[in-house]
Scaffold this active site. Structure first.
Site, PDB file in Angstrom:
ATOM      1  N   GLY A  70       0.823  -1.199   0.000  1.00 31.54           N
ATOM      2  CA  GLY A  70       0.000   0.000   0.000  1.00 31.54           C
ATOM      3  C   GLY A  70       0.858   1.251   0.000  1.00 31.54           C
ATOM      4  O   GLY A  70       2.061   1.206   0.282  1.00 31.54           O
ATOM      5  N   GLY A 123       0.076  -5.047   0.716  1.00 30.97           N
ATOM      6  CA  GLY A 123      -1.190  -4.915   0.027  1.00 30.97           C
ATOM      7  C   GLY A 123      -1.275  -5.740  -1.238  1.00 30.97           C
ATOM      8  O   GLY A 123      -2.366  -6.170  -1.633  1.00 30.97           O
ATOM      9  N   GLU A 146       5.604  -6.117   7.409  1.00 31.54           N
ATOM     10  CA  GLU A 146       5.033  -4.993   8.156  1.00 31.54           C
ATOM     11  C   GLU A 146       5.705  -4.737   9.497  1.00 31.54           C
ATOM     12  O   GLU A 146       5.664  -3.615  10.010  1.00 31.54           O
ATOM     13  CB  GLU A 146       3.526  -5.213   8.365  1.00 31.54           C
ATOM     14  N   ASP A 154      -1.496  -7.441   7.699  1.00 32.95           N
ATOM     15  CA  ASP A 154      -2.936  -7.215   7.600  1.00 32.95           C
ATOM     16  C   ASP A 154      -3.470  -7.793   6.280  1.00 32.95           C
ATOM     17  O   ASP A 154      -3.082  -8.890   5.900  1.00 32.95           O
ATOM     18  CB  ASP A 154      -3.246  -5.719   7.745  1.00 32.95           C
TER      19      ASP A 154
END
Length: 373
Positions: A70, A123, A146, A154
């Site tokens: 992301g 992402g 992350e 996530d």
């Protein structure tokens, strides 16, 4: 201005079409922006309702990456503007819409062929994980790193990390270790290995299939074609890393606390460069994130896919408002000093009640942004 996502349809031999979405931000390694997420979601919904579309293909522009993650710099700026302890609306909006897109891919009513070539991280892995036909190549480099930016795996990691062989999801989540195509198949993040030079031929063969109106039959036709290409690509498949440590992973799965799991990884003696790099990443990552990751994976074992995304949205906005996310992005991507000043010096300094507080939802069931999943 170039379009951040390119959409096209290809005519097959009958009246059915192949729909193709290309992430088109090559300079940023196709990092997902909010605009890209919104465009993809809208178009996928449209294609799902279009009877002329037989299958969908997702790919990234260029040869370096499908999607490197992301646009976290955008999120960093929003979090800093909101200030510590405050939930930034832009952060909540981005993660909510990203997770809705990821969930849509998981439950999509037509086959999705995802060409996971090059870098697939963060992402990008959220997009890959839910596709019905996940293809990796000899250049695939997959990771959920992350912990290095004060976040956690996530985009559905609570769900797909728990589907891996014992201990593998916990290890990959805590270390952010990079895996190749062979590893991806071993941990069930990929379905087929196809050498990169076969892509154009594969697309041409897709157009020669007599696609029908039955989703199950179309899925099988796609699977059969990919198996043929996989048989022709065996010589280029890389040697995996994670399967070499299956005994360690199994033992890791039995750890009853975050501290014991983290210490076991850091204290494991080996001269394997891949494992040593994973250890270094964990040692340098956010201690708070490490504790959150352990609890995330344990909590995720009993959650449905939709519940996992709802839990993760709460975690993500709290990592931005109260966690190490802004500092991690600053150190790695803004100032690039690679010297983050984490909230806690070691895992032993992270209070359990602080970890638990990240899992308390800031919304009730009716007001949750993902209550429609």
């Amino acid at each position: 201005m170039t379009n951040p996502v390119l959409f096209k349809t290809l005519e097959s031999v009958n009246d059915k079409k192949i729909a193709v979405a290309t992430l088109n931000s090559e300079k940023s390694l196709n990092a997902l922006s909010l605009e890209m997420v919104e465009l993809l979601y809208s178009q996928l919904v449209s294609w799902q309702d279009d009877d002329s579309i037989a299958i969908v293909m997702l790919e990234g522009a260029g040869e370096k990456a499908f999607c490197a993650g992301g646009d976290v710099v955008q999120l960093y700026n929003a979090a800093k503007e909101a200030g510590s302890g405050n939930v930034a609306q832009d952060v909540e909006t981005f993660f909510a819409k990203e997770y809705k897109l990821d969930h849509l891919i998981h439950v999509y009513k037509k086959p999705i062929l995802l060409w996971g070539h090059g870098i697939v991280m963060g992402g990008g892995l959220g997009l890959l994980a839910g596709a019905s036909h996940r293809v990796v190549t000899e250049k695939s480099r997959i990771a959920m790193p992350e912990i290095t930016i004060g976040l956690y795996p996530d985009v559905g990691g609570s769900h797909f990390l728990n589907k891996m062989p014992d201990g593998c999801g916990l290890f990959l989540g805590l270390t952010g270790a990079s895996i190749n195509a062979a590893d991806a198949k071993y941990v069930q993040l990929a379905d087929h290995f196809v050498s990169a030079d076969q892509k154009q031929t594969l697309v041409e063969e897709l157009l020669l299939i007599n696609w029908g109106n039955t989703v199950a039959l179309n899925r099988q036709k796609l699977t059969d074609l990919l198996k043929t290409f996989e048989d022709n690509s065996k010589s280029q498949k890389p040697v995996g890393n994670i399967a070499k440590f299956v005994d360690f992973m199994t033992a890791l799965n039995n750890c009853d606390s975050a501290n014991s799991a983290i210490v076991d990884i850091l204290d494991f003696k080996t001269d394997d460069k891949w494992f040593n790099k994973a250890q270094a990443s964990l040692a340098h990552g956010s201690p708070l994130s490490a504790k959150l990751i352990f609890k995330q994976i344990k909590e995720g074992q009993s959650l449905t896919l939709a519940s996992a995304f709802r839990m993760e949205l709460g975690l993500s906005v709290k990592c931005a408002s109260d966690g190490d996310f802004p500092e991690g992005v600053r150190a790695l991507l803004i100032d690039k000093d690679n010297s983050p000043s984490w909230k806690y010096a070691t895992i032993h300094d992270v209070p359990d009640d602080v970890v638990d507080s990240f899992f308390v939802s800031i919304w009730d069931a009716k007001s949750h942004p993902l209550n429609s999943l």
